[in-house]
Enzyme design. Sequence first.
Site, short mmCIF file in Angstrom:
data_model
loop_
_atom_site.label_atom_id
_atom_site.label_comp_id
_atom_site.label_asym_id
_atom_site.label_seq_id
_atom_site.Cartn_x
_atom_site.Cartn_y
_atom_site.Cartn_z
CB CYS A 1 -10.96 -1.86 -8.46
SG CYS A 1 -10.70 -2.72 -7.21
CG HIS B 1 -2.09 -1.32 0.40
ND1 HIS B 1 -1.92 -2.28 1.19
CD2 HIS B 1 -3.28 -0.88 -0.10
CE1 HIS B 1 -3.82 -2.61 0.48
NE2 HIS B 1 -3.86 -1.96 -0.01
CD GLU C 1 -9.88 -7.42 -2.41
OE1 GLU C 1 -9.06 -6.48 -2.36
OE2 GLU C 1 -10.83 -7.25 -0.96
CG ASP D 1 -5.75 -7.69 -1.09
OD1 ASP D 1 -4.64 -8.17 -0.60
OD2 ASP D 1 -5.86 -6.61 -1.12
C1 PEP Z 1 -6.60 -4.85 -4.34
O1 PEP Z 1 -6.52 -5.79 -3.89
O2 PEP Z 1 -6.59 -4.82 -5.35
C2 PEP Z 1 -7.46 -4.11 -4.34
C3 PEP Z 1 -7.59 -3.39 -5.20
O3 PEP Z 1 -7.13 -3.15 -3.22
P1 PEP Z 1 -5.85 -2.80 -2.18
O4 PEP Z 1 -4.81 -3.12 -2.94
O5 PEP Z 1 -6.76 -1.82 -1.34
O6 PEP Z 1 -5.85 -3.91 -1.33
MG MG Z 2 -7.34 -5.84 -1.84
#
Ligand code: PEP
Ligand code: MG
Length: 584
Positions: free
Chosen positions: A522, A209, A451, A475
């Site tokens: 996403c 992140h 995910e 994920d």
């Molecule tokens: C993902 O896991 O692809 C996602 C968009 O969520 P995050 O990156 O916030 O875990």
């Molecule tokens: Mg995620």
Amino acid sequence: MTFAVHGLVVARGIAIGRAVLVASSRVDVAHYFVQPEQVPAEIERVRQGRNAVVEELHRLQADMPADAPHELTALLDVHLMLLQDELLTTGVKHWITDRLYNAEWALTTQLELIARQFDEMEDDYLRERKADLEQVVERILRHMKGVASPVAPPVSSPRRKTSQDLLLDDTVDVPLVLVAHDLSPADMLQFKQSVFAGFVTDVGGKTSHTAIVARSMDIPAVVGARSASQLVRQDDWIIIDGDAGVVIIDPSPIILAEYGFRQRQIALERERLFRLRHTPAVTLDGHKVELLANIEQPGDAPVAVRAGALGVGLFRSEFLFMGRNGHLPDEDEQYLAYREALEGMQGLPLTIRTIDVGADKPLDKAHKDSFLNPALGLRAIRWSLADPAMFRTQLRAVLRAAAHGKVNLLFPMLAHLSEIQQTLAQVDMARAELQARGAVYGPVELGAMIEIPAAALMVRSFLRYFDFLSIGTNDLIQYTLAIDRADESVAHLYDPLHPAVLRLVADVIAECTAQGKSVCVCGETAGDVGMTRLLLGLGLRSFSMHPAQILAVKQEVLRADTRKLAPWAQQVLEADDPAALLAG
Ligand code: PEP
Ligand code: MG
């Protein structure tokens, strides 16, 4: 002497600037710039913290039983001596006064500097005093924690020039490049408001992140650069080559000139892409493609609109909850934040994902340290369902915001039918609570993130309950391949093109398409121009990514013909080595 450190490509482009080191500390400290008028108050905070520790140590000395070992009293003496050390006090003042670092950052920076000097000492005894110094500084930091800085971080980094800056052009402000062992996503968010030209961290994976926030800042970044923070010194000139994942330290004039040239080329390319801003994203064979934005804060919404996004496909609401020392935002605060984001979207839809803390997105440092295996623990929807009152506070805030525009509500990391049922029951309860209160709220479409492989494999069940799905490839890859997305030591195995990952993604897209339900990707894959053609070929028509990526992906869409891409994508799907086909 010029040397280079290799890391992982996170955010592309070239940054050239002076290093600003963020030392890591066992105490969770904030890093930000203060305004010049705050300097005396910051210095005073350090003085008060130091005095409190001196008093504490004196008290300990006074209370020491007569038969206490001599070493213990000697140690307290050493700590008291270190507290008076000139190098510590003048150094801290320097970082606050000349660099405008906040007090905690100044302390940890000076600690790092002195610690390196200790490391180089021949004498074992003296070398070991480093640990004492660390303890002393941590004591000061802990004391200061209760005395927060009175003013919020400013919006720019007003660094002053040093004589060394003459090396380049001394008529302009010298860009600053942040170098740290590790940075929490919350720290990154604070830096988002500063004007850093680039980032380097020793640890972290491509889709950690911290990397995601760095990417959203649209500045070159390299993570997983192992020992960079040890090798770089405050103020060193460094180049970040975000395209190659390389950090060049102390570059020679020839290398500087070469990278300066590349920087200008990249700027020209960006200008060219900017002309596509109002061009609809339609493939050569006429398929409309929806390009959406991922955002972290309400203030990102206008940026998304300016970048040509048709909406927000993922608002990571957890960033509203992080770094607040456990004081979570209440319903009104959240409602105002969601409403601000919605207003920033100027009538375009906003997809708010409910809080997804845990794993590499701890609420704060204490939270991170308290789990055995955070990525598999109580994160995302599990965390929300474990605290239904907190969850419904968020749901009510979202539902109220939905009275002001088009809002979609998205739930992270669902895997079990029972979780789906509990989640939907909480939404019903939140609506009922608002109704009972006579509060105004609006309609929302409900969506689930895919995910976890389990979710991808039971996509039909998901579609019985949700209006839309959103594939979180970050994920999904992590959990399919058992690779911690934040761990640079296994980053080479983190593979979006692994046949198992592609199969799961393809099946979810196909099932949604067959049922006429909307599906989006996403995760970071959506903003990777190397993946655009494949995803289009698999039938994807909705991509959500960092605003900075939208135009580059649009360019790929405009050049694509899905009639050719669809059969090719099926071949890629069947291949043992999809990467080879993609490259070919
Ligand atoms: C993902 O896991 O692809 C996602 C968009 O969520 P995050 O990156 O916030 O875990
Ligand atoms: Mg995620």
